[in-house]
Design an enzyme around this catalytic site. Structure first.
Site, PDB file in Angstrom:
ATOM      1  N   ARG A   1       0.839  -1.199   0.000  1.00 45.04           N
ATOM      2  CA  ARG A   1       0.000   0.000   0.000  1.00 45.04           C
ATOM      3  C   ARG A   1       0.873   1.247   0.000  1.00 45.04           C
ATOM      4  NH1 ARG A   1      -4.089  -3.184   3.129  1.00 45.04           N
ATOM      5  NH2 ARG A   1      -3.011  -3.013   5.101  1.00 45.04           N
TER       6      ARG A   1
ATOM      7  N   CYS B   1      -2.722 -14.135  -3.622  1.00 42.15           N
ATOM      8  CA  CYS B   1      -2.504 -14.544  -2.226  1.00 42.15           C
ATOM      9  C   CYS B   1      -2.783 -16.034  -2.053  1.00 42.15           C
ATOM     10  CB  CYS B   1      -3.353 -13.711  -1.272  1.00 42.15           C
ATOM     11  SG  CYS B   1      -5.107 -13.881  -1.561  1.00 42.15           S
TER      12      CYS B   1
ATOM     13  N   ASP C   1      -6.335  -7.154  -6.594  1.00 39.32           N
ATOM     14  CA  ASP C   1      -5.978  -7.942  -5.403  1.00 39.32           C
ATOM     15  C   ASP C   1      -7.106  -8.926  -5.091  1.00 39.32           C
ATOM     16  OD1 ASP C   1      -4.726  -8.899  -3.143  1.00 39.32           O
ATOM     17  OD2 ASP C   1      -5.382  -7.244  -1.870  1.00 39.32           O
TER      18      ASP C   1
END
Ligand code: SAH
Length: 394
Positions: A214, A338, A298
């Site tokens: 971030r 992820c 994401d």
């Protein structure tokens, strides 16, 4: 030590434990002695009576999660030592008593030699998730050790294991405070503020693992029109908003998108540069040609098991292709995976195929990972789950 329950491995199945990999798969087991049930402490032996490790037993694919390669008794003293070491490590990272950062992962399972245990810290509140019955049985002891070791920093400990205890287990976990009580709290991350609701939120409430990514995103956002896909509670959006021309946050979860709006307001008040869209990502990506010059992708873990790996790789390819195709010239894409079963190499290949299909020039300008409060146990490559690329699309 006699009288302890045992797991005996088949011949030749001791190699990964001898290289300190902390899992025993059920297929490696020749027999058990003493009739262990889920959550029991067992000693693992090879088929020549050599001791290998002590761990928690769990019927299922991962049958033993190793607590130690020495023959230990995992009592409260054992956990106090391990948890103190995890806290000491975060202290050396500068995470404890840091005025601009009071949200971090306190215990990262295998990465902290505590398989089956995740603990996240939110400005005074520790939120635990147990992934094994062995850890779940010890939840009260572990909660009190956390409060003791983090004295002055922790006022409440919440256990959120209802959805993470293995689904076949006979244990019915309930989410509850084990110590103290707290409403949602506001945390500070690199100076930005977020409200964390561990009860309503996903996982323990916040994707702490994206903290450094971030920050990098913030540095690229100046003057750009930013699209934050799978934005959840607006982590990337809040960083982007500091300097971006506009930020659009997309997530199919309406509670998440509402929280994203709240988190942006918490930092910037009502700011017309930010808009939220509670829609499906793939629908949204149908028609964004030349609209954005920075896109964040994401998505949730597409692959939870190896047998769906190829579908997951297809998913990453399709998603990245849509973004690469449509982003403005000289645009930037932050793209992540992820999924534990998708390797860095496989993820990069999916993005490569996606890029090749569009015919645009694409350069990798950063490679991203997980921050040091999510350490990777070198003997357990599965602990490295988060990987990302920053792409420059001409
Ligand atoms: N980037 C976030 C974390 C993303 S987690 C952060 O830094 O905090 C993945 C998110 O994708 C979840 O919030 C989930 O609600 C959302 N999601 C899952 N499937 C989706 C879909 N098909 N379309 C849009 N959002 C989706």
């Amino acid at each position: 030590m006699s009288g302890r329950k045992r797991v005996v491995l088949k011949s030749g199945k001791d190699q990964s434990l001898r290289r300190y990999h902390p899992w025993v798969f059920s297929g490696a087991i020749k027999k058990t002695i003493g009739n262990p049930v889920e959550g029991d402490v067992v000693d693992v032996y090879d088929n020549k009576e050599n001791f290998l490790a002590t761990g928690h037993y769990q019927p299922g694919s991962i049958a033993v999660r190793v607590l130690s390669f020495l023959q230990v008794t995992p009592d409260i003293g054992f956990f106090r030592d391990k948890i103190s070491a995890a806290v000491g490590y975060r202290r050396t990272l500068g995470l404890i008593n840091n005025p601009s950062l009071n949200v971090f992962r306190l215990i990262h399972a295998e990465g902290d030699h505590l398989p089956g245990l995740i603990v996240d810290y939110y400005n005074g509140v520790a939120v635990m998730q147990m992934h094994s019955v062995g850890m779940y049985r010890l939840r009260r002891e572990i909660a009190s050790v956390i409060a003791e070791v983090m004295k002055g920093y922790v006022t409440a400990v919440y256990d959120k294991s209802e959805a993470t205890i293995p689904y076949m287990s006979g244990v019915k976990a309930e989410n509850e405070f084990l110590i103290g009580d707290s409403e949602p709290v506001t945390v500070t991350e690199n100076g930005f503020k977020f409200t964390i609701d561990w009860v309503k939120g996903q996982k323990t409430g916040f994707y702490i693992d994206q903290r450094e990514n971030r920050r990098l995103l913030g540095a690229f956002s100046g003057g750009r029109s930013v699209l934050n896909m799978f934005g959840y509670t607006g982590g990337f959006s809040v960083y982007a908003m500091r300097d971006a021309a506009s930020v659009h946050t997309v997530d199919s979860s309406l509670p998440a998108i509402e929280m994203a709006g709240q988190n942006v307001r918490l930092n910037y008040g009502d700011d017309p540069r930010h808009k939220t869209f509670g829609v499906d990502a793939f629908d949204y990506l149908d028609n964004i040609r030349d609209k954005y010059d920075l896109i964040i992708l994401d998505p949730p873990a597409f692959a939870k098991h190896n047998n769906v790996l190829s579908n997951a790789l297809q998913g990453y390819k399709r998603l990245n292709m849509r973004a690469i195709e449509q982003i403005k010239p000289n645009g930037i894409i932050f793209t992540f995976s992820c999924s534990q079963v998708v390797s860095r190499e496989n993820f990069r290949k999916s993005v490569f195929v996606a890029a090749a299909n569009t015919g645009r020039n694409v350069r990798i300008i950063h490679q991203m990972s997980q921050p040091p409060d999510h350490p990777v146990n070198i003997y357990h490559p599965e602990s490295e789950y988060l990987k990302g690329l920053v792409l420059f699309v001409e």
